[in-house]
Each structure stands twice: as structure tokens, then as C-alpha cells.
Design a protein around this motif. Structure first.
Motif, PDB file in Angstrom:
ATOM      1  N   ALA A   1      -2.158   0.948   0.294  1.00  0.00           N
ATOM      2  CA  ALA A   1      -1.490  -0.323   0.597  1.00  0.00           C
ATOM      3  C   ALA A   1       0.023  -0.214   0.801  1.00  0.00           C
ATOM      4  O   ALA A   1       0.528  -0.663   1.837  1.00  0.00           O
ATOM      5  CB  ALA A   1      -1.820  -1.344  -0.486  1.00  0.00           C
ATOM      6  N   PRO A   2       0.772   0.378  -0.143  1.00  0.00           N
ATOM      7  CA  PRO A   2       2.233   0.394   0.075  1.00  0.00           C
ATOM      8  C   PRO A   2       2.609   1.095   1.378  1.00  0.00           C
ATOM      9  O   PRO A   2       3.432   0.583   2.146  1.00  0.00           O
ATOM     10  CB  PRO A   2       2.764   1.192  -1.124  1.00  0.00           C
ATOM     11  N   PHE A   3       1.955   2.217   1.634  1.00  0.00           N
ATOM     12  CA  PHE A   3       2.278   2.969   2.848  1.00  0.00           C
ATOM     13  C   PHE A   3       1.893   2.169   4.087  1.00  0.00           C
ATOM     14  O   PHE A   3       2.663   2.101   5.053  1.00  0.00           O
ATOM     15  CB  PHE A   3       1.548   4.315   2.822  1.00  0.00           C
ATOM     16  N   LEU A   4       0.699   1.548   4.040  1.00  0.00           N
ATOM     17  CA  LEU A   4       0.243   0.807   5.219  1.00  0.00           C
ATOM     18  C   LEU A   4       1.128  -0.396   5.494  1.00  0.00           C
ATOM     19  O   LEU A   4       1.441  -0.687   6.649  1.00  0.00           O
ATOM     20  CB  LEU A   4      -1.210   0.356   5.032  1.00  0.00           C
ATOM     21  N   ILE A   5       1.554  -1.071   4.428  1.00  0.00           N
ATOM     22  CA  ILE A   5       2.437  -2.222   4.642  1.00  0.00           C
ATOM     23  C   ILE A   5       3.743  -1.751   5.288  1.00  0.00           C
ATOM     24  O   ILE A   5       4.223  -2.312   6.276  1.00  0.00           O
ATOM     25  CB  ILE A   5       2.726  -2.934   3.295  1.00  0.00           C
TER      26      ILE A   5
ATOM     27  N   TYR B   1     -10.662   1.032  -3.358  1.00  0.00           N
ATOM     28  CA  TYR B   1      -9.626   1.820  -4.042  1.00  0.00           C
ATOM     29  C   TYR B   1      -8.727   2.532  -3.030  1.00  0.00           C
ATOM     30  O   TYR B   1      -7.508   2.602  -3.201  1.00  0.00           O
ATOM     31  CB  TYR B   1     -10.265   2.829  -4.992  1.00  0.00           C
ATOM     32  N   ALA B   2      -9.355   3.077  -1.988  1.00  0.00           N
ATOM     33  CA  ALA B   2      -8.564   3.767  -0.959  1.00  0.00           C
ATOM     34  C   ALA B   2      -7.544   2.806  -0.363  1.00  0.00           C
ATOM     35  O   ALA B   2      -6.379   3.150  -0.178  1.00  0.00           O
ATOM     36  CB  ALA B   2      -9.480   4.330   0.123  1.00  0.00           C
ATOM     37  N   LEU B   3      -7.997   1.589  -0.094  1.00  0.00           N
ATOM     38  CA  LEU B   3      -7.103   0.594   0.477  1.00  0.00           C
ATOM     39  C   LEU B   3      -5.950   0.303  -0.488  1.00  0.00           C
ATOM     40  O   LEU B   3      -4.784   0.198  -0.100  1.00  0.00           O
ATOM     41  CB  LEU B   3      -7.888  -0.689   0.758  1.00  0.00           C
ATOM     42  N   LEU B   4      -6.300   0.233  -1.773  1.00  0.00           N
ATOM     43  CA  LEU B   4      -5.285  -0.017  -2.795  1.00  0.00           C
ATOM     44  C   LEU B   4      -4.249   1.111  -2.811  1.00  0.00           C
ATOM     45  O   LEU B   4      -3.047   0.879  -2.853  1.00  0.00           O
ATOM     46  CB  LEU B   4      -5.968  -0.125  -4.155  1.00  0.00           C
TER      47      LEU B   4
ATOM     48  N   SER C   1       2.180  10.157  -2.417  1.00  0.00           N
ATOM     49  CA  SER C   1       1.074  10.871  -3.049  1.00  0.00           C
ATOM     50  C   SER C   1      -0.150   9.955  -3.166  1.00  0.00           C
ATOM     51  O   SER C   1      -1.276  10.415  -2.987  1.00  0.00           O
ATOM     52  CB  SER C   1       1.483  11.442  -4.412  1.00  0.00           C
ATOM     53  N   LEU C   2       0.073   8.659  -3.399  1.00  0.00           N
ATOM     54  CA  LEU C   2      -1.066   7.730  -3.394  1.00  0.00           C
ATOM     55  C   LEU C   2      -1.767   7.754  -2.025  1.00  0.00           C
ATOM     56  O   LEU C   2      -2.976   7.965  -1.933  1.00  0.00           O
ATOM     57  CB  LEU C   2      -0.579   6.304  -3.684  1.00  0.00           C
ATOM     58  N   ALA C   3      -0.977   7.565  -0.976  1.00  0.00           N
ATOM     59  CA  ALA C   3      -1.567   7.499   0.361  1.00  0.00           C
ATOM     60  C   ALA C   3      -2.166   8.844   0.752  1.00  0.00           C
ATOM     61  O   ALA C   3      -3.268   8.906   1.318  1.00  0.00           O
ATOM     62  CB  ALA C   3      -0.507   7.073   1.375  1.00  0.00           C
ATOM     63  N   GLY C   4      -1.457   9.925   0.423  1.00  0.00           N
ATOM     64  CA  GLY C   4      -1.961  11.253   0.779  1.00  0.00           C
ATOM     65  C   GLY C   4      -3.280  11.541   0.078  1.00  0.00           C
ATOM     66  O   GLY C   4      -4.206  12.110   0.670  1.00  0.00           O
ATOM     67  N   TYR C   5      -3.386  11.119  -1.162  1.00  0.00           N
ATOM     68  CA  TYR C   5      -4.626  11.334  -1.919  1.00  0.00           C
ATOM     69  C   TYR C   5      -5.769  10.556  -1.291  1.00  0.00           C
ATOM     70  O   TYR C   5      -6.869  11.085  -1.093  1.00  0.00           O
ATOM     71  CB  TYR C   5      -4.424  10.913  -3.371  1.00  0.00           C
ATOM     72  N   ALA C   6      -5.503   9.297  -0.946  1.00  0.00           N
ATOM     73  CA  ALA C   6      -6.557   8.485  -0.333  1.00  0.00           C
ATOM     74  C   ALA C   6      -7.016   9.112   0.977  1.00  0.00           C
ATOM     75  O   ALA C   6      -8.219   9.200   1.253  1.00  0.00           O
ATOM     76  CB  ALA C   6      -6.048   7.064  -0.095  1.00  0.00           C
ATOM     77  N   LEU C   7      -6.062   9.605   1.774  1.00  0.00           N
ATOM     78  CA  LEU C   7      -6.428  10.190   3.062  1.00  0.00           C
ATOM     79  C   LEU C   7      -7.156  11.517   2.896  1.00  0.00           C
ATOM     80  O   LEU C   7      -8.003  11.878   3.705  1.00  0.00           O
ATOM     81  CB  LEU C   7      -5.171  10.407   3.915  1.00  0.00           C
TER      82      LEU C   7
ATOM     83  N   THR D   1       9.155   7.568  -2.503  1.00  0.00           N
ATOM     84  CA  THR D   1       8.379   8.447  -1.630  1.00  0.00           C
ATOM     85  C   THR D   1       7.347   9.230  -2.432  1.00  0.00           C
ATOM     86  O   THR D   1       6.191   9.332  -2.026  1.00  0.00           O
ATOM     87  CB  THR D   1       9.313   9.430  -0.894  1.00  0.00           C
ATOM     88  N   LEU D   2       7.769   9.760  -3.579  1.00  0.00           N
ATOM     89  CA  LEU D   2       6.832  10.538  -4.401  1.00  0.00           C
ATOM     90  C   LEU D   2       5.617   9.685  -4.748  1.00  0.00           C
ATOM     91  O   LEU D   2       4.474  10.116  -4.599  1.00  0.00           O
ATOM     92  CB  LEU D   2       7.514  11.004  -5.691  1.00  0.00           C
ATOM     93  N   LEU D   3       5.868   8.461  -5.187  1.00  0.00           N
ATOM     94  CA  LEU D   3       4.761   7.607  -5.622  1.00  0.00           C
ATOM     95  C   LEU D   3       3.881   7.204  -4.442  1.00  0.00           C
ATOM     96  O   LEU D   3       2.677   7.493  -4.426  1.00  0.00           O
ATOM     97  CB  LEU D   3       5.329   6.368  -6.323  1.00  0.00           C
ATOM     98  N   PHE D   4       4.474   6.583  -3.444  1.00  0.00           N
ATOM     99  CA  PHE D   4       3.674   6.016  -2.357  1.00  0.00           C
ATOM    100  C   PHE D   4       3.032   7.106  -1.506  1.00  0.00           C
ATOM    101  O   PHE D   4       1.888   6.964  -1.081  1.00  0.00           O
ATOM    102  CB  PHE D   4       4.534   5.106  -1.475  1.00  0.00           C
TER     103      PHE D   4
END
Lengths: 455, 363
Positions: free
Chosen positions: B17-21, B11-14, A267-273, A262-265
Motif C-alpha cells: 500500500a504505501p509504495f503503491l500510493i 496482506y500483499a496489498l497491505l 522492504s514491505l513492497a519488495g517482500y510482497a513482490l 525507504t527501508l520500511l516501505f
């Protein structure tokens, strides 16, 4: 009414107002204390219940054998005499356990020595009953019961005397260690149990028959008997391993793995958003918020089938995969990343670092507070997760997590009404969360109020 | 789209990706598939299945157990939300004080919300047993009722006399004056103690409890008694969370508004209804929505009840879905239809909230 018709002639003076303020604070503290009793009281009485031999006894007692320091000391000493183990007790070769019991005998009746036996007794109901354990009855020898004293006394308005008997239980010769040394003492009619070296677990037939689960229990074995039973009695019928330990370990594994993913995914997704540009971002975010409202119970059927096709049913990995990252966690991280200044990362990007390097080298270290809060929220959520465990793990008792294990105990021991074991296991399963809460309570309390309002 | 923008989108998609999948598989696909299943007669063990149209939905509404689950879910949702909102708000109002030690109490109250529903439910089932603590407590209150009533009467009398006396002297004291109430409390305790010591009043003997909570087939206000037990349990465990949200909202109300109201001569009760309640409206809305959605999902308590209570008296939608998938041949089609009903109910609440024009944001 007459008083109300009078116009106030005087104003409340400063001293009066001060008195009022003090009294007001007093009432508020009183109210807060009452609320604390309301919220904690049920857990306190249930905890008392978990110590009792019969948690459903009526009337309810707040003090009983297990809460008395006299018994704590006796259990400690007897545990040492029985097996040299003051905590958990037992019965080993060479043990000599002296014991005393007193009866009240009415005036005009001649006291008689009670009958002392070491019975063969299987451990508890339910799961534990299928295991053969070393029975102390095979090795224990009870000495002759001797009268050691009489004194006149009045009990319940009846004149009479209190007669004390003494005997010794010994383990002669060689043999295995018995975990418990059960004892039954039966007195003739008219003699009432009065006191003993250690208070009995049960009194039957109006105080004529006193019985102990073990007269060498050790401190934990006596006071926290039900807690010890959770570990000792509920064991895997095939391997003999303790279910409860296994479940605790399982829950920790699932929680830690899910926290990491959860921490990894998130924060990645939150950062992108929060920070990156891509088409349809706002729609995606609105959709993520929307998914948070849909109950897992409404869409689990397909998830169950997906996990079945992946061969992850009954396995802890199934739980992990299903919970790897949640919309709520992404939401929290997005909110956090929006609150930190843009300049720092822009500087890094201008220096030519790729977004990935920037993220792991610069952004993530700055996010430590949010990651801390997320860790605690995720850990707590997973520790308490019941529904997903019920869907993924059902049937595989060895792979249960604690909440599902409690449910299993409830059906396994509920029929026999073994509430001591059920309550004890419930309290044991809470310990890690209580520790986490005491240490990080600020995160919990502030997390709820601020994240809810910002959302 | 410029080149750099395209790189950034990639990059945003990258990053996503894990969350979207995960979201795609475990939410979007899951939802679409559940919707699809709801029109078929698929079972868990059977290999093939056929499209049956709306037959599952028709069957649902002919199944008395589904009707029971639906009415239980809705009444549970409404009752718990009402109770929670009122209790949480009044508790927050009491706790919204600048007093020493308040954070400690706040932390203590939060404990029931932190613990796992499984552990709390196990404890609650013990609590609701015939000789469990709830009946013990009710029996105790019943047995000391004469003493309690005597105390309350003396307390009220003492307070009335004091307030009357002070007003005669021309002091504008309120009926609820805390300082006088403290004296009344002392008088009440002392006199009640004297009466008990003199044997004028005394506790009655407690009788063994007769009332059963979980195996009771009676209804109260149309809701089965065992479901009331779960209502009490759920209210108890969620009040703290909602109270904290209210408390955060209360602390955001500027003190100056209260001061202005006090200068205009508003009593504390008037202040509460004309300042606190309107200022808290967005927070109240949030709390109600959270509570409605949360109660609709209630599952754990029913599942853990097991055979402690008859299933038909506690079943709710979420458990109905689960039970249909994991019992017998596993009627996935029917369960999916029920799951869709559950989802639709949730959407209805969310849409209603949107339609009323107040977003989830309090600020």
C-alpha cells in the motif's frame, strides 16, 4: 621488414618470459597510477585552489603561502598572541602582536620605514558584506616602525640590501573581540617586499603594498581561510545564523528521514513482490521496472502542484514526501528477498504467525545486509539530490539542502568571482559522503556492479 | 480463489500500500496530469485554463530555444554515450588483471561518481574558467611539447632498434614487448634529460591563456563549446560507474576461453575483439541503455552553470521544462508538452532496446 621475413629460429625462453611478465605488471601499474591521477588530480588541484587567496591566479602555483609550514607555525603563534586562540585567532583587549617585515632595497637607495595601517575592511563580497562586524581598526594601535637590521643581498641579479623593520600592534583598554586584525603595509617606491613574519594575502603595486586579511589568523584562519569564511560570511540576513550549518543539518534530516521511510516501505513492497501471491503481480513488477526509466524531469510538474496543494513547498517535508520510497529501492529489496530460502518463513507461517509478525520478527532481521546497502545507496542519493530540492525548496534559503545551497552560493558569489568560498563550500559539502565512501566502499563498488548486472 | 489465497492477496496489498500510493500519486497521476496539461494553456499563476489541442506542440517546434534544447539533448546523449562506452570499456580491459592492489585503484576511480553533481559542477566551473586549471594544463602541455616530442621520438626509436635486433637474433618478440619497452623508457628518459640539460631542446615559455570554455559562442562539430565542457564533465563523472559494470562483466567471462584462444595463437588484440567484445555484448547493451537514459535526464550541470555560460548554448530538454515552469508566469502547458517530448524520447530508447531483443538482464 627484413627482420620480419626471418622465421623465428628460437623460442622465447622461460627467463625471457618471466622478465616480460614483470615488465607487463610494471606497465599496468603505471597505467593504473596514471588513471588515478586522471580521476583524483582535478580534485587535488581544485583543493589547492580552495586554499588560495585567489584560486584563479595565473600562472597556477602548486606551492603558495598557505602550503608552507613556516606560515602554519606563524599563523598558530600569532593567533595565540592576538586572542589566545591558535586555531581561529582574533584580536582581544590586551593583545600585543609583534610583527616584522623585510624589504629589498637596491644599492644606492636609502631605505625608508614603511607605512603601517590597520584598515577598516568588510568581510568578503556577497552575503557577508551586509553585516556590521567589530572592526579591529577602531581599537588597534600600531607602534612606531623601527629598523632592526640590514644585510647585503642580491635579488634578481640586482645588488642591494635587505632591510628588516619591526612594529607592534596592540589592543589597549577595553572593548569587544574583533574576529580579524587586517593590516596594510605600504613601502616607498623602489622597495620591494621580501619577507614577513606571516606571508601576506595580497601583494599589490609590484610588491610595494602588502596586505593581510588578518595578522592574527590562527592556523585554520590562515590555511583554511576560505573554509572558515563559508561558515562566517554566508549568514541569514534576518537571523544571522550560518547558512552552511543550517543546510548541512537540513540535508542530514532529509537523508535520515528518507532512509528510514525507504527501508520500511521498500522492504514491505519488495517482500510482497518477491514472496506473496496476488493477481497481476508480474505486470505490476514490469510496471515498476518501467517507471525506473522515466526521468523525474518529465513528470515533476504535477508533483510540484500536489506538494503546493499540500502546503509542503519550501519545506523539507516536501522533499521527504516526494522521495519517501523509490522504485529502485523496491527492486533491490525484491531481488534480495528472492535470494533467501523460503523454508524459514514457511515454518513461521505454519506456526500460525501472521504475515506481519513473520515479516517484522523473522524476515527483516535476516535482511540486514540488503538493508545496509540500501541505507548507503539511499543516503548517498539523497545527499546529492539537486533536482527535487530545486523544485520544492527554491526561494526558502533557510530550508535549502547542500546541493541547492551550492547553487545559491554560485549565483551569490559567482558575480564577484569569489572562487575561494565557492570551492571551499563544495569541498565541505563532500565530507560526509567521502567518509561514508571510505568506510563502506565495498557496498558502493560491489553494489554498482552486481545490482546493475542482476537487473 | 481459495480463502487463504484471498487473505494472502489482502496482506500483499497491505504490504504494498504505501509504495503503491506513492507510485500512484507521484508517477501515474503525475504522468497522466502532465499529459493532460500538455493540451491546455495552463499557467502556474492563472486559475482557469482552456484546452488548446496540439497548439503547445506546434509552438514548441517554432521556439528556437526548444529546438536548441532538443538538438543539444540528442547530441549530448549520443556524444557522451559513445565516449563513455569506449573509454569505460578500454579502462575496464586495462583493469581486468589479477594484480595486487587492484581493488584499491578501483575504489579510487569510483570517487568522481560518488560525489554530488552540485559540488563536482562547482569545481568544474572553476576548472573551465579562463585562468582555471584546464587552460593551465593545456598551456603546460603546449610549452613542454618539444620535450615530450623528443622523448616520444627517442622512445619509439629505441623500441624499434631493440625489436629489430631481437628479431635479427631470431626471437619472435612483438613490437609492443613490455620488457623492451621498459628499457626504451629508461633510454628515452635519460636521453631526453641529457638533451634538456645540454639545451638542445627545452620548454617554451607559457603564454597567458586566451581560450574561454564557458563564455564561448563558437561551435565545434555543431555543438557549442560550453556544452562540450558539460560533455567532458559528464563523461568524467560517469565513466567510473560504467567501468565497474564492464569490469564485473569481464570477470564473468571464463578464463578457459582466453586460454583456448591463446593456444590457437590469437594475439591479445585478436582475443579482445573475438572473445571479449562478443562475450560482453549483453553488458555493453546494458551500459549503452543506462547511458542513453541517464544523459537524456541531464539537468544539474546546466542548472548550476547559471550565468557562468549563456543559457542558449547549454540548455537541454530537462532544463527547458524546468525553466518554463519556474520563470515568468510559469507556462505549465508548454512545459508539459516539452516534458512529454522528453518522456517519449526515453520510451523510444527503451522500446528500441526491447525491440532489439536483448533484455536488461546480462544473464
Amino acid at each position: 621488414m627484413a627482420a620480419q621475413a626471418l622465421q623465428p629460429k628460437r623460442k622465447l625462453d622461460e627467463r625471457y618470459l618471466a622478465r616480460q611478465r614483470w615488465a607487463r605488471a610494471g606497465w599496468i601499474y603505471g597505467a593504473m597510477l596514471a588513471l588515478a591521477v586522471f580521476f583524483i588530480g582535478p580534485f587535488y588541484v581544485a583543493y589547492l585552489g580552495s586554499l588560495k587567496d585567489n584560486p584563479l591566479e595565473w600562472p597556477f602555483r602548486y606551492t603558495f603561502a598557505q602550503t608552507q609550514p613556516k606560515n602554519w607555525a606563524a599563523a598558530w603563534r600569532l593567533g595565540q598572541l592576538g586572542a589566545g586562540d591558535p586555531w581561529l585567532g582574533g584580536f582581544v583587549p590586551g593583545a600585543r602582536v609583534p610583527f616584522q617585515i623585510s624589504y629589498f632595497v637596491q644599492a644606492g637607495q636609502e631605505p625608508q620605514a614603511p607605512l603601517v595601517t590597520v584598515p577598516t575592511r568588510r568581510a568578503g563580497a556577497g552575503l557577508g558584506a551586509i553585516f556590521d562586524e567589530v572592526q579591529a581598526a577602531r581599537y588597534a594601535q600600531v607602534s612606531e616602525v623601527q629598523e632592526v637590521g640590514r644585510r647585503p643581498a642580491v635579488v634578481g641579479g640586482e645588488p642591494g640590501q635587505i632591510v628588516t623593520y619591526s612594529f607592534t600592534v596592540t589592543y589597549e583598554g577595553q572593548g569587544p573581540k574583533a574576529a580579524r586584525l587586517p593590516l596594510d603595509v605600504e613601502a616607498p617606491r623602489g622597495q620591494l617586499y621580501y619577507a614577513a613574519t606571516l606571508d601576506p594575502n595580497r601583494l599589490e603595486r609590484r610588491g610595494r603594498v602588502a596586505s593581510w586579511d588578518s595578522i592574527t589568523p590562527g592556523f585554520l584562519g590562515y590555511v583554511f581561510r576560505n573554509y572558515v569564511r563559508v561558515f562566517n560570511e554566508a549568514r541569514d540576513p534576518n537571523t544571522g545564523a550560518s547558512f552552511f550549518l543550517r543546510w548541512t543539518l537540513n540535508t542530514f534530516l532529509v537523508c535520515l528521514t528518507v532512509v528510514l521511510s525507504t527501508l520500511l516501505f521498500a522492504s514491505l513492497a519488495g517482500y510482497a513482490l518477491a514472496r506473496m501471491y496476488f493477481p497481476g503481480k508480474n505486470y505490476l513488477f514490469a510496471f515498476v521496472v518501467f517507471t525506473m526509466t522515466v526521468p523525474a524531469q518529465a513528470i515533476f510538474i504535477s508533483n510540484y502542484l500536489v506538494l503546493r496543494d499540500l502546503g509542503l513547498l519550501g519545506s523539507l517535508w516536501g522533499m521527504v514526501v516526494w522521495s519517501a520510497v523509490g522504485a529502485g529501492a523496491v527492486f533491490i529489496m525484491k531481488q534480495f528477498f528472492e535470494s533467501i530460502p523460503r523454508e524459514i518463513e514457511e515454518a513461521a507461517l505454519i506456526d500460525g504467525a501472521s504475515p506481519i509478525t513473520t515479516f517484522f520478527r523473522i524476515i527483516l532481521p535476516m535482511a540486514t545486509p540488503a538493508l545496509g546497502a540500501l541505507t548507503i545507496l539511499t543516503f548517498q542519493g539523497m545527499w546529492n539530490e539537486f533536482f527535487k530540492a530545486a523544485v520544492v525548496l527554491s526561494g526558502q534559503q533557510g530550508n535549502y539542502t547542500l546541493p541547492l545551497g551550492l547553487s545559491f552560493f554560485r549565483s551569490a558569489y559567482g558575480v564577484a568571482g569569489d572562487w575561494g568560498l565557492m570551492l571551499a563550500s563544495a569541498f565541505l559539502s563532500m565530507i560526509p559522503i567521502i567518509i561514508l565512501f571510505v568506510v563502506f566502499q565495498r557496498y558502493f563498488v560491489e553494489g554498482v556492479s552486481t545490482s546493475a548486472l542482476k537487473g | 480463489m481459495r480463502r487463504s489465497q484471498r487473505t494472502e492477496a489482502l496482506y500483499a496489498l497491505l504490504f504494498l500500500a504505501p509504495f503503491l500510493i506513492h507510485l500512484g500519486v507521484f508517477f501515474v497521476f503525475a504522468f497522466v496530469r502532465t499529459l493532460g496539461f500538455s493540451f491546455t494553456d495552463k499557467t502556474l499563476i492563472g486559475q482557469s485554463y482552456q484546452v488548446v489541442g496540439l497548439a503547445n506542440f506546434v509552438q514548441l517546434f517554432q521556439d528556437p530555444r526548444f529546438i536548441a534544447a532538443l538538438t543539444h539533448s540528442i547530441s549530448f546523449m549520443l556524444v557522451v554515450t559513445t565516449l563513455q562506452t569506449f573509454l569505460a570499456l578500454s579502462m575496464a580491459a586495462i583493469l581486468n588483471q589479477r594484480l595486487k592492489g587492484i581493488t584499491f585503484f578501483r575504489t579510487v576511480y569510483y570517487i568522481p561518481s560518488v560525489l554530488s553533481s552540485a559540488a563536482v559542477t562547482v569545481i568544474a566551473i572553476w576548472f573551465f574558467q579562463k585562468t582555471g586549471f584546464l587552460n593551465t594544463f593545456i598551456g603546460w602541455v603546449g610549452s613542454v611539447a618539444p620535450v615530450l616530442l623528443a622523448f616520444l621520438a627517442i622512445f619509439a626509436l629505441a623500441q624499434a632498434l631493440q625489436v629489430g635486433w631481437e628479431r635479427m637474433r631470431g626471437l619472435p618478440v612483438a613490437l609492443t614487448d613490455p620488457a623492451l619497452a621498459a628499457i626504451s623508457l629508461a633510454v628515452g628518459l635519460a636521453l631526453t634529460w641529457t638533451l634538456v640539460a645540454l639545451g638542445v631542446v627545452g620548454p617554451r615559455e607559457a603564454r597567458p591563456p586566451e581560450f574561454t570554455w564557458l563564455t564561448n559562442s563558437d561551435r565545434f562539430l555543431g555543438i557549442p563549446i560550453p556544452l562540450w565542457s558539460i560533455i567532458m564533465l559528464n563523461t568524467f563523472t560517469t565513466i567510473p560507474t560504467l567501468m565497474l559494470i564492464f569490469l564485473a562483466g569481464l570477470q564473468d567471462i571464463p578464463k578457459s576461453i582466453y586460454e583456448a584462444a591463446a593456444i590457437d595463437g590469437a594475439s591479445p588484440l585478436q582475443q579482445f575483439f573475438s572473445v571479449t567484445v562478443p562475450m560482453l555484448r549483453p553488458v555493453t547493451f546494458l551500459v549503452i541503455t543506462l547511458s542513453l537514459i541517464g544523459t537524456l535526464q541531464m539537468f544539474d550541470q546546466v542548472a548550476l552553470m547559471g550565468d557562468a555560460a549563456p543559457l542558449d548554448s547549454v540548455i537541454v530538454l530537462a532544463y527547458y521544462v524546468f525553466n518554463n515552469v519556474f520563470s515568468g508566469e510559469g507556462r505549465v502547458g508548454l512545459a508539459s508538452a516539452a516534458a512529454i517530448v522528453l518522456a517519449l524520447l526515453t520510451f523510444a530508447i527503451v522500446l528500441l532496446q526491447r525491440a532489439l531483443g536483448i533484455s536488461e538482464k546480462a544473464h
